[in-house]
Scaffold this active site. Structure first.
Site, PDB file in Angstrom:
ATOM      1  N   ASP A 120      -1.916   3.960  -4.570  1.00  0.00           N
ATOM      2  CA  ASP A 120      -2.706   3.091  -3.690  1.00  0.00           C
ATOM      3  C   ASP A 120      -2.108   1.695  -3.542  1.00  0.00           C
ATOM      4  O   ASP A 120      -1.845   1.245  -2.427  1.00  0.00           O
ATOM      5  CB  ASP A 120      -4.159   2.992  -4.173  1.00  0.00           C
ATOM      6  CG  ASP A 120      -5.044   2.338  -3.124  1.00  0.00           C
ATOM      7  OD1 ASP A 120      -5.014   2.798  -1.969  1.00  0.00           O
ATOM      8  OD2 ASP A 120      -5.741   1.368  -3.444  1.00  0.00           O
ATOM      9  N   HIS A 122       0.861  -1.188   0.000  1.00  0.00           N
ATOM     10  CA  HIS A 122       0.000   0.000   0.000  1.00  0.00           C
ATOM     11  C   HIS A 122       0.890   1.228   0.000  1.00  0.00           C
ATOM     12  O   HIS A 122       1.684   1.446   0.911  1.00  0.00           O
ATOM     13  CB  HIS A 122      -0.901  -0.008   1.234  1.00  0.00           C
ATOM     14  CG  HIS A 122      -1.782   1.202   1.341  1.00  0.00           C
ATOM     15  ND1 HIS A 122      -2.758   1.497   0.420  1.00  0.00           N
ATOM     16  CD2 HIS A 122      -1.807   2.209   2.255  1.00  0.00           C
ATOM     17  CE1 HIS A 122      -3.362   2.619   0.773  1.00  0.00           C
ATOM     18  NE2 HIS A 122      -2.793   3.061   1.888  1.00  0.00           N
ATOM     19  N   LYS A 141      -0.718  10.744   1.053  1.00  0.00           N
ATOM     20  CA  LYS A 141       0.188  10.189   0.036  1.00  0.00           C
ATOM     21  C   LYS A 141      -0.248  10.597  -1.373  1.00  0.00           C
ATOM     22  O   LYS A 141       0.568  11.059  -2.179  1.00  0.00           O
ATOM     23  CB  LYS A 141       0.225   8.654   0.149  1.00  0.00           C
ATOM     24  CG  LYS A 141       0.745   8.133   1.475  1.00  0.00           C
ATOM     25  CD  LYS A 141       0.868   6.636   1.479  1.00  0.00           C
ATOM     26  CE  LYS A 141      -0.471   5.929   1.296  1.00  0.00           C
ATOM     27  NZ  LYS A 141      -1.404   6.187   2.402  1.00  0.00           N
ATOM     28  N   ARG A 175      17.487  14.955  12.723  1.00  0.00           N
ATOM     29  CA  ARG A 175      17.603  16.336  12.247  1.00  0.00           C
ATOM     30  C   ARG A 175      18.847  16.564  11.402  1.00  0.00           C
ATOM     31  O   ARG A 175      18.963  17.591  10.735  1.00  0.00           O
ATOM     32  CB  ARG A 175      17.598  17.295  13.437  1.00  0.00           C
ATOM     33  CG  ARG A 175      16.334  17.200  14.280  1.00  0.00           C
ATOM     34  CD  ARG A 175      16.318  18.205  15.411  1.00  0.00           C
ATOM     35  NE  ARG A 175      16.319  19.576  14.915  1.00  0.00           N
ATOM     36  CZ  ARG A 175      16.269  20.649  15.731  1.00  0.00           C
ATOM     37  NH1 ARG A 175      16.217  20.475  17.043  1.00  0.00           N
ATOM     38  NH2 ARG A 175      16.284  21.856  15.228  1.00  0.00           N
TER      39      ARG A 175
END
Length: 312
Positions: free
Chosen positions: A178, A139, A160, A244
């Site tokens: 999808d 998916h 998405k 980070r």
């Protein structure tokens, strides 16, 4: 795994079926390995790989022509088994009568091609490796960004497809939305594509299903793409520490292949399309040997070291 038979080879390579179609059975081909039965023509069948396609070229048939009639019949009867998916002759060579009789007896398709033996073997092997490669479905969304296949994953509703639409508008190409069908064609090579039913389609909540190729043109889509990077979208968690600097590199394992995986937190105000676009460019730079995070860390370490020396 996709079922492949000699019938598929006939259509793909324009092969000629020599023996009677009424006598044959299209058995599944289960391996991409092809056998050139030179030792078998000499009578050595101890380790005969019967489940492979048997490819006969000029060398094998020249040797076969020197055998006695009894030996010719014996070799072809032992060559053609109920497990043999097909026998292919290259260079447009004529099939011996003993081969046709033995093949019809057990229903083995005998095919012929005008290609040279080496070229035919290479093309059929490549085709079978692609078709018989292990496949899974995930998916997510697959986008071609600056030549990098980026697999975008995340929970349903995280954004998405909307991000994919924004990337397409920025000139990148959609591969699948999808559901992404992923094949491991070779060691370390993952190739993704869309199921036929939803190819070139994008689902946007509140808008519905749109055809990307119709709206943005043929240059906005691709049928398949090698996957190089995975980006996982998740809702921003205040309690979670996110990387980070970019020094930490997670990996996503699919079959036996690992690809780099990044986790991008989602919250209002973040332009995900730009972030993913830059991530793809940075991934390309890393493959070229340029790593900004490592360069920064090295400079920081030098500054700290110089500061320590000044104290003394």
């Amino acid at each position: 795994m996709v079922k492949v038979t000699a019938e598929n080879l006939i259509e793909e390579f324009n092969l000629e079926l020599i023996n009677s179609e009424e006598e044959i059975a299209y058995r599944p081909i289960t391996t991409s390995d092809i056998s050139r039965p030179g030792m078998e023509m000499a009578g050595y069948f101890t380790y005969y790989p019967a489940k492979r396609i048997q490819l006969l070229g000029k060398t094998e048939l020249s040797f076969f022509s020197k055998l006695t009639n009894e030996e010719k019949k014996d070799r072809m009867v032992r060559l053609c088994t109920y497990d043999t998916p097909s026998v292919i002759l290259s260079r447009g060579l004529d099939a011996p009568e003993e081969l046709i009789d033995a093949a019809n007896e057990v229903g083995v398709p005998v095919l012929r091609s005008d290609m040279t033996t080496t070229r035919l073997s290479s093309q059929v092997t490549n085709y079978l490796e692609t078709q018989l490669a292990p496949m899974t479905a995930m998916h997510g969304v697959l986008i071609d960004i600056y030549g990098v296949g980026v697999l975008i994953t995340g929970s349903s509703g995280v954004g998405k497809s909307e991000t994919a639409l924004d990337l397409v508008r920025r000139g990148h190409r959609l591969v699948a939305d999808d559901s992404v069908e992923i094949k491991q064609e070779h060691d370390g090579v993952l190739v993704g594509q869309a199921p036929d039913l939803i190819k070139h389609l994008l689902e946007i909540r509140g808008l519905g299903i749109i055809n990307v190729m119709t709206l943005f043109g043929a240059g906005s889509v691709r049928n398949f793409k090698r996957i190089g990077l995975s980006i996982h979208l998740e809702l921003w968690d205040q309690k979670k520490q996110y990387d980070r600097l970019g020094l930490e590199e997670d990996m996503l394992k699919i079959f036996d292949t690992e690809i780099p995986k990044m986790t991008v937190p989602v919250r209002p105000g973040r332009n995900l399309a730009v972030i993913i676009e830059v991530a793809a460019m940075n991934f390309r730079l890393k493959r070229m040997g340029i790593n900004a995070a490592e360069e920064f860390t090295e400079k920081l370490a030098n500054v700290i070291e110089e500061g320590d020396r000044d104290e003394y």
